[in-house]
Design a protein around this motif. Structure first.
Motif, PDB file in Angstrom:
ATOM      1  N   ARG B  15      -3.489   9.022  17.828  1.00 42.17           N
ATOM      2  CA  ARG B  15      -3.506  10.934  17.205  1.00 42.17           C
ATOM      3  C   ARG B  15      -4.511  11.703  18.456  1.00 42.17           C
ATOM      4  O   ARG B  15      -4.000  13.308  18.507  1.00 42.17           O
ATOM      5  CB  ARG B  15      -3.288  11.420  16.521  1.00 42.17           C
ATOM      6  CG  ARG B  15      -2.252  10.319  15.426  1.00 42.17           C
ATOM      7  CD  ARG B  15      -1.875  10.932  14.340  1.00 42.17           C
ATOM      8  NE  ARG B  15      -1.998  12.667  13.853  1.00 42.17           N
ATOM      9  CZ  ARG B  15      -0.965  13.782  14.345  1.00 42.17           C
ATOM     10  NH1 ARG B  15       0.123  12.703  14.344  1.00 42.17           N
ATOM     11  NH2 ARG B  15      -1.046  14.687  14.066  1.00 42.17           N
ATOM     12  N   ARG B  72     -10.853  17.871  17.056  1.00 38.13           N
ATOM     13  CA  ARG B  72     -10.448  18.197  15.424  1.00 38.13           C
ATOM     14  C   ARG B  72      -9.762  16.246  15.634  1.00 38.13           C
ATOM     15  O   ARG B  72      -9.194  15.701  15.769  1.00 38.13           O
ATOM     16  CB  ARG B  72      -8.923  18.812  16.703  1.00 38.13           C
ATOM     17  CG  ARG B  72      -8.463  19.885  15.102  1.00 38.13           C
ATOM     18  CD  ARG B  72      -7.196  20.373  15.815  1.00 38.13           C
ATOM     19  NE  ARG B  72      -6.200  20.181  15.064  1.00 38.13           N
ATOM     20  CZ  ARG B  72      -4.659  21.017  15.576  1.00 38.13           C
ATOM     21  NH1 ARG B  72      -4.527  20.994  16.798  1.00 38.13           N
ATOM     22  NH2 ARG B  72      -3.864  21.260  14.541  1.00 38.13           N
ATOM     23  N   ARG B  75      -6.466  14.885   9.074  1.00 39.26           N
ATOM     24  CA  ARG B  75      -7.064  15.206   7.411  1.00 39.26           C
ATOM     25  C   ARG B  75      -7.029  13.887   6.360  1.00 39.26           C
ATOM     26  O   ARG B  75      -5.982  12.886   7.055  1.00 39.26           O
ATOM     27  CB  ARG B  75      -6.422  16.242   6.690  1.00 39.26           C
ATOM     28  CG  ARG B  75      -6.747  18.125   6.897  1.00 39.26           C
ATOM     29  CD  ARG B  75      -7.088  18.342   5.336  1.00 39.26           C
ATOM     30  NE  ARG B  75      -5.600  18.084   4.814  1.00 39.26           N
ATOM     31  CZ  ARG B  75      -4.756  18.682   4.721  1.00 39.26           C
ATOM     32  NH1 ARG B  75      -4.908  19.958   4.840  1.00 39.26           N
ATOM     33  NH2 ARG B  75      -3.431  18.858   3.837  1.00 39.26           N
ATOM     34  N   ASP B  77      -6.199  12.728   3.933  1.00 33.97           N
ATOM     35  CA  ASP B  77      -5.255  12.893   3.811  1.00 33.97           C
ATOM     36  C   ASP B  77      -3.150  12.548   4.317  1.00 33.97           C
ATOM     37  O   ASP B  77      -2.530  11.662   4.061  1.00 33.97           O
ATOM     38  CB  ASP B  77      -4.171  13.113   2.481  1.00 33.97           C
ATOM     39  CG  ASP B  77      -4.813  14.614   2.612  1.00 33.97           C
ATOM     40  OD1 ASP B  77      -5.636  15.276   3.696  1.00 33.97           O
ATOM     41  OD2 ASP B  77      -3.206  15.506   2.404  1.00 33.97           O
ATOM     42  N   GLN B  78      -3.345  13.178   6.118  1.00 32.19           N
ATOM     43  CA  GLN B  78      -2.319  13.432   6.749  1.00 32.19           C
ATOM     44  C   GLN B  78      -2.244  12.479   7.483  1.00 32.19           C
ATOM     45  O   GLN B  78      -1.523  11.267   7.418  1.00 32.19           O
ATOM     46  CB  GLN B  78      -2.659  15.084   7.270  1.00 32.19           C
ATOM     47  CG  GLN B  78      -2.189  16.033   6.395  1.00 32.19           C
ATOM     48  CD  GLN B  78      -0.859  16.390   5.394  1.00 32.19           C
ATOM     49  OE1 GLN B  78      -0.263  15.836   6.059  1.00 32.19           O
ATOM     50  NE2 GLN B  78      -1.328  16.928   4.700  1.00 32.19           N
ATOM     51  N   ALA B  81      -1.004   9.820   4.732  1.00 30.37           N
ATOM     52  CA  ALA B  81       0.419   9.506   4.696  1.00 30.37           C
ATOM     53  C   ALA B  81       1.020   8.914   6.196  1.00 30.37           C
ATOM     54  O   ALA B  81       2.259   8.761   5.862  1.00 30.37           O
ATOM     55  CB  ALA B  81       0.901  10.891   4.804  1.00 30.37           C
ATOM     56  N   ARG B  82       0.638   9.421   7.615  1.00 30.23           N
ATOM     57  CA  ARG B  82       1.293   9.312   7.978  1.00 30.23           C
ATOM     58  C   ARG B  82       0.825   7.608   8.549  1.00 30.23           C
ATOM     59  O   ARG B  82       2.085   6.931   9.098  1.00 30.23           O
ATOM     60  CB  ARG B  82       0.370   9.672   9.957  1.00 30.23           C
ATOM     61  CG  ARG B  82       0.522  10.992   9.910  1.00 30.23           C
ATOM     62  CD  ARG B  82      -0.038  11.403  11.107  1.00 30.23           C
ATOM     63  NE  ARG B  82      -0.004  13.044  10.580  1.00 30.23           N
ATOM     64  CZ  ARG B  82       1.387  14.159  11.671  1.00 30.23           C
ATOM     65  NH1 ARG B  82       2.608  13.165  11.865  1.00 30.23           N
ATOM     66  NH2 ARG B  82       1.089  14.910  11.470  1.00 30.23           N
ATOM     67  N   ARG B  85       3.626   6.073   6.342  1.00 34.24           N
ATOM     68  CA  ARG B  85       4.963   5.998   6.988  1.00 34.24           C
ATOM     69  C   ARG B  85       5.058   5.148   7.859  1.00 34.24           C
ATOM     70  O   ARG B  85       6.876   4.563   8.067  1.00 34.24           O
ATOM     71  CB  ARG B  85       5.619   7.788   7.408  1.00 34.24           C
ATOM     72  CG  ARG B  85       5.598   8.897   6.363  1.00 34.24           C
ATOM     73  CD  ARG B  85       6.028  10.232   7.034  1.00 34.24           C
ATOM     74  NE  ARG B  85       7.588   9.778   7.065  1.00 34.24           N
ATOM     75  CZ  ARG B  85       8.331  10.959   7.898  1.00 34.24           C
ATOM     76  NH1 ARG B  85       7.639  12.104   8.087  1.00 34.24           N
ATOM     77  NH2 ARG B  85       9.229  10.404   8.109  1.00 34.24           N
ATOM     78  N   ASP B  90       5.817   3.629   0.879  1.00 32.81           N
ATOM     79  CA  ASP B  90       6.484   4.642   0.540  1.00 32.81           C
ATOM     80  C   ASP B  90       4.876   4.473  -0.898  1.00 32.81           C
ATOM     81  O   ASP B  90       5.473   5.028  -2.011  1.00 32.81           O
ATOM     82  CB  ASP B  90       7.140   3.448  -0.322  1.00 32.81           C
ATOM     83  CG  ASP B  90       8.226   3.398   0.026  1.00 32.81           C
ATOM     84  OD1 ASP B  90       9.019   3.651   1.122  1.00 32.81           O
ATOM     85  OD2 ASP B  90       9.460   2.323  -0.754  1.00 32.81           O
ATOM     86  N   GLY B  91       4.542   5.337  -0.711  1.00 29.08           N
ATOM     87  CA  GLY B  91       3.092   5.793  -0.835  1.00 29.08           C
ATOM     88  C   GLY B  91       1.698   5.189  -1.212  1.00 29.08           C
ATOM     89  O   GLY B  91       0.186   5.399  -1.507  1.00 29.08           O
ATOM     90  N   THR B  92       2.329   3.812  -1.389  1.00 28.21           N
ATOM     91  CA  THR B  92       0.891   2.569  -1.659  1.00 28.21           C
ATOM     92  C   THR B  92       0.460   2.718  -0.760  1.00 28.21           C
ATOM     93  O   THR B  92      -0.885   2.696  -1.003  1.00 28.21           O
ATOM     94  CB  THR B  92       1.622   1.171  -1.531  1.00 28.21           C
ATOM     95  OG1 THR B  92       3.477   1.131  -2.240  1.00 28.21           O
ATOM     96  CG2 THR B  92       0.639   0.207  -2.369  1.00 28.21           C
ATOM     97  N   MET B  94      -0.854   5.368   0.944  1.00 23.90           N
ATOM     98  CA  MET B  94      -1.690   6.364   0.917  1.00 23.90           C
ATOM     99  C   MET B  94      -2.348   6.200  -0.532  1.00 23.90           C
ATOM    100  O   MET B  94      -3.813   6.742  -0.725  1.00 23.90           O
ATOM    101  CB  MET B  94      -0.578   8.110   0.381  1.00 23.90           C
ATOM    102  CG  MET B  94      -0.033   7.889   1.818  1.00 23.90           C
ATOM    103  SD  MET B  94       1.339   9.216   1.503  1.00 23.90           S
ATOM    104  CE  MET B  94       2.515   8.910   0.882  1.00 23.90           C
ATOM    105  N   ALA B  95      -2.074   5.423  -2.003  1.00 22.58           N
ATOM    106  CA  ALA B  95      -2.983   5.356  -2.366  1.00 22.58           C
ATOM    107  C   ALA B  95      -4.113   4.878  -2.230  1.00 22.58           C
ATOM    108  O   ALA B  95      -5.619   5.162  -3.405  1.00 22.58           O
ATOM    109  CB  ALA B  95      -2.012   5.321  -3.852  1.00 22.58           C
ATOM    110  N   LEU B  96      -4.075   3.469  -1.503  1.00 26.16           N
ATOM    111  CA  LEU B  96      -5.051   3.212  -1.244  1.00 26.16           C
ATOM    112  C   LEU B  96      -6.424   3.364  -0.061  1.00 26.16           C
ATOM    113  O   LEU B  96      -7.279   3.067  -0.792  1.00 26.16           O
ATOM    114  CB  LEU B  96      -4.154   1.404  -0.795  1.00 26.16           C
ATOM    115  CG  LEU B  96      -4.014   0.655  -1.412  1.00 26.16           C
ATOM    116  CD1 LEU B  96      -2.969  -0.297  -0.566  1.00 26.16           C
ATOM    117  CD2 LEU B  96      -4.658  -0.053  -2.711  1.00 26.16           C
TER     118      LEU B  96
END
Lengths: 331, 468
Positions: B15, B72, B75, B77-78, B81-82, B85, B90-92, B94-96
């Protein structure tokens, strides 16, 4: 709070699946509605079912009560129903010592599952009797506050077409419902199955697949479902975007809404998303959970403008516009 | 490093690189576009020094922002999240990712391992490079353009060639003119060369008048020379009258063409004999001064009787000397031969200058026209009084009378047949005349023999008429 383990999630999903399958066996062709009701139950909220008569709303409540093993009461709301008819009142009883005393006699609200049938037929005064019970899980009679049993789950129904002699629920009352579900009809095959499988149109006695402690465990596990920061931020942006005064509100929504969703709505949405994740067997909430539950959780809390009504846009349409506008990820 | 962290790190690098690529492409669009515009301005101004600097600066300018873009970061969390996806977590995931690696439940890590290993990485986006590529191409094309050609000289006026030819002709014909007259003609040619190119027709007419003036001067000099040669032949007869004519014509030659009258090849004895003969002739002071200026009549020469034999020798020597003058100009050749023949058949004094009569020489402006003579005293012709034109005037003011012809109507009618008879012969001269190009077709049609007969002459009013 620790992240639930895979075993915990699997066990919970198994119990929820049994409950859901039991409901689906009785209420045919309403799997989405059943999932929403279970979501509201596990999230600790209350559910308002809105639909025409004869779609199985009352049957759903009775079946849920039977399968979940929760004690339940039904209150048929009528215009002459009094608040004390719901909350209970103090009655004069003769004591064992021969003395008379005022004793509080609990109303039907004192149940784990309350079916408030046709809730919009009661007067606002009577409807307001539910406010404290639904939010605080307590009932205050005179100078005494009584705690309601846990879990406490209100499943209310209302008919959206027969509006004569009804009292639309005030915004404060609507805000107490975590989810409002539109109960729709069934397809041809399902209707044929209903006719063939249930000639008496009533279900027989059902064996419970859970009990109150199990439901409480599931509700506790729901609270441990992880809401990732990115999803939480997205959820907050969605809720904020429904407020017309917020800069992130889309222009079409700004003209279509008078009042947006409250922080309580955001909390309800988060809880419902956690419950949905648990029902799906996941330990964390995803973006899709927010998208799927935004309309059922937020739409009934929004107050649309006259212009939106003229243009035929409902609050569900406006929530859909918000979801289409707000990006999931921030660059 | 566990799998989740390595995937997060790789995604972050990709990115950041993509962000640098996008920002660099945008910056390159601006810098290359600005550079192309600047280069275009430089090209228009003709400057070539700063081209390389502009090109290199435009191409390297985006590099300034690349470190900032690379620094740059997303974040956490972002970024998680990417990755979630991409792996359909499905969030797992992200949670980990939100947990420290040591606190991550192994069971959930194991469940996410397969999606993380089979991750489908986002493709690089090259769409943003199209516009900067176009801008760079424009920049390079502008840089590769050859330097501008030197400014082309302004187009020469079309009559400048004729003016140059006239100037060469004037230089060659210097002995044929008086010094003052020659200087005036040269000055006129210079003025014509400096005229504005927009004065097309007027300039052509001025050139034409200059050439006619030169031609008249040449014709006059040739006539004088022919007169001298004819007079010398007649003087060989030994008559006094012929000798007097020779003196008169020599004086006229010395006055009109002093360069031709110097006769340097005349032997001293003959020159002395000629000077003695001239001293005894009845010449006026101007004629004597002209002869003295030409060296034919030195001061103090006394008149002596001339022996007829000596006169014959003098005539032969004079003829030889005149025929071989050092700068004969146009005094030899066909013009001289024609003039000599014409003068030999007549009395020398009757020789007339060509072009001085009706319909002779110059442009024929149609039946009954009068000759437009330049710088000449008004003359009287059978048709009437001819007025002279002013000197070379490139562009006369509108309404200026450039010629007048006063005549009686009956005289025009009497001469009309003769004028018409000379029409065809004059037409050829007219076609060769330096007429402005845009008028040549009209002039050609007017003088074409197959053209219908000219309209009947409409007689002018009995008073003066104006010839435009």
């Amino acid at each position: 709070m620790t992240m639930p383990t895979e075993r915990e999630i699997t066990d919970a999903a198994t119990r929820i699946r049994a409950l859901r399958e039991g409901l689906e066996a009785v209420i045919l062709g309403q799997s989405d509605l059943i999932r929403m009701v279970l979501t509201g139950l596990l999230a600790g909220g209350h559910v308002l079912l809105e639909g025409l008569p004869g779609l199985g709303k009352t049957e759903l409540a009775k079946t849920l009560a039977a399968l979940s093993g929760l004690g339940w009461k039904r209150v048929q709301f009528t215009p002459d129903l009094l608040p004390s008819d719901i909350t209970g009142t103090q009655v004069l009883v003769d004591g064992q010592d021969g003395r008379r005393a005022l004793v509080f006699r609990p109303g039907p609200i004192f149940a784990q599952l309350v079916l408030a049938d046709e809730i919009n037929r009661a007067s606002p005064k009577t409807q307001s009797a539910l406010l404290e019970a639904m939010q605080e899980r307590t009932v205050t009679a005179l100078d005494t506050t009584h705690r309601l049993p846990a879990p406490f789950f209100v499943l209310a129904t209302q008919n959206p077409v027969e509006l004569d002699g009804t009292y639309p629920l005030p915004e404060a009352q609507l805000d107490r419902f975590a989810i409002r579900c539109q109960v729709g009809g069934v397809d041809d095959d399902t209707l044929a199955r209903i006719v063939l499988a249930q000639p008496g149109a009533t279900a027989g006695p059902l064996a419970p697949v859970a009990d109150a402690p199990a439901i409480l465990d599931l509700m506790a596990l729901t609270k441990r479902i992880v809401l990732p920061e990115a999803v939480g931020r997205y959820l907050a942006r969605v809720v904020q975007a429904t407020r017309p005064e917020h800069p992130a509100c889309p222009p079409t929504v700004r003209t279509g809404l008078r009042w947006g969703a409250s922080p309580r709505a955001a909390l309800s949405l988060a809880s419902c998303c956690r419950a949905a994740a648990l029902i799906a067997g996941r330990p964390a909430v995803g973006f899709d959970d927010v998208k799927a539950l935004a309309a059922p959780v937020l739409a009934h809390r929004l107050v649309t403008t006259y212009e939106a009504g003229l243009s035929g846009r409902t609050s569900r349409d406006l929530v859909a516009e918000v979801l289409a506008t707000v990006p999931e990820l921030q660059s | 490093m566990d799998l989740l962290n390595s995937r997060l790190q790789r995604l972050e690098y990709q990115r950041r690189a993509q962000r640098c690529l996008d920002a660099g492409a945008r910056a390159l669009t601006w810098s290359a576009g600005s550079g192309a515009l600047l280069l275009l301005g430089l090209r228009l101004t003709g400057s070539t020094e700063a081209v390389a600097v502009v090109v290199i600066g435009s191409l390297l300018a985006p590099a300034v922002i690349l470190p900032r873009c690379w620094a740059r970061r997303d974040r956490p969390d972002q970024l998680a999240a990417r990755l979630d996806r991409l792996a359909a977590g499905d969030g797992t995931i992200m949670a980990l990712a939100a947990l420290p690696p040591a606190d991550r439940p192994l069971d959930w890590q194991a469940r996410c391992e397969a999606p993380l290993r089979n991750l489908r990485w986002p493709t690089w986006s090259w769409a943003g490079l199209r516009i900067p590529a176009l801008a760079v191409a424009c920049l390079l094309v502008l840089a590769a353009l050859p330097p501008p050609a030197p400014p082309t000289p302004p187009a020469q006026a079309p009559w400048l060639g004729a003016v140059e030819a006239a100037k060469e002709r004037l230089a060659e014909d210097e002995p044929l003119f008086k010094a003052a007259e020659h200087q005036e003609l040269v000055a006129q040619a210079d003025r014509l060369a400096g005229l504005d190119a927009s004065l097309g027709q007027a300039a052509w007419e001025a050139v034409e008048r200059l050439e006619r003036t030169i031609g008249d001067g040449e014709a006059r000099a040739v006539e004088r020379l022919a007169q001298v040669m004819a007079a010398s032949d007649q003087a060989a007869d030994g008559t006094t009258a012929s000798l007097a004519d020779l003196g008169t014509h020599l004086a006229a030659l010395a006055q009109d063409a002093p360069g031709l009258a110097k006769l340097p090849q005349l032997d001293p004895a003959t020159a002395a004999a000629l000077a003695a003969a001239l001293a005894g002739m009845p010449l006026d002071a101007a004629q004597r001064a002209a002869l003295a200026a030409a060296g034919l009549l030195p001061a103090g020469t006394k008149a002596q009787p001339v022996d007829p034999a000596a006169i014959r020798r003098l005539a032969e020597s004079l003829r030889s000397a005149v025929g071989s003058c050092p700068k004969p100009g146009r005094c030899s050749g066909e013009a001289l031969a024609a003039a000599l023949a014409r003068c030999s058949s007549t009395k020398a004094g009757l020789c007339a200058i060509p072009g001085s009569g009706l319909g002779k020489g110059g442009v024929n402006r149609g039946p009954g026209h009068g000759t437009l003579a330049l710088d000449r005293e008004p003359t009287t012709s059978p048709l009437g009084q001819e007025a002279s034109l002013s000197a070379v005037a490139p562009e006369p003011e509108p309404g200026t009378t450039i010629a007048t012809l006063s005549h009686a109507p009956e005289s025009l009618a009497a001469h009309a047949p003769a004028t018409t008879a000379t029409f065809a012969a004059q037409a050829a001269d007219a076609r060769r005349a330096p007429v402005a190009p845009r008028h040549r077709a009209a002039v050609g049609r007017y003088f074409t023999p197959a053209a219908p007969a000219p309209a009947p002459i409409s007689l002018p009013p009995p008073t003066d008429s104006v010839i435009p």
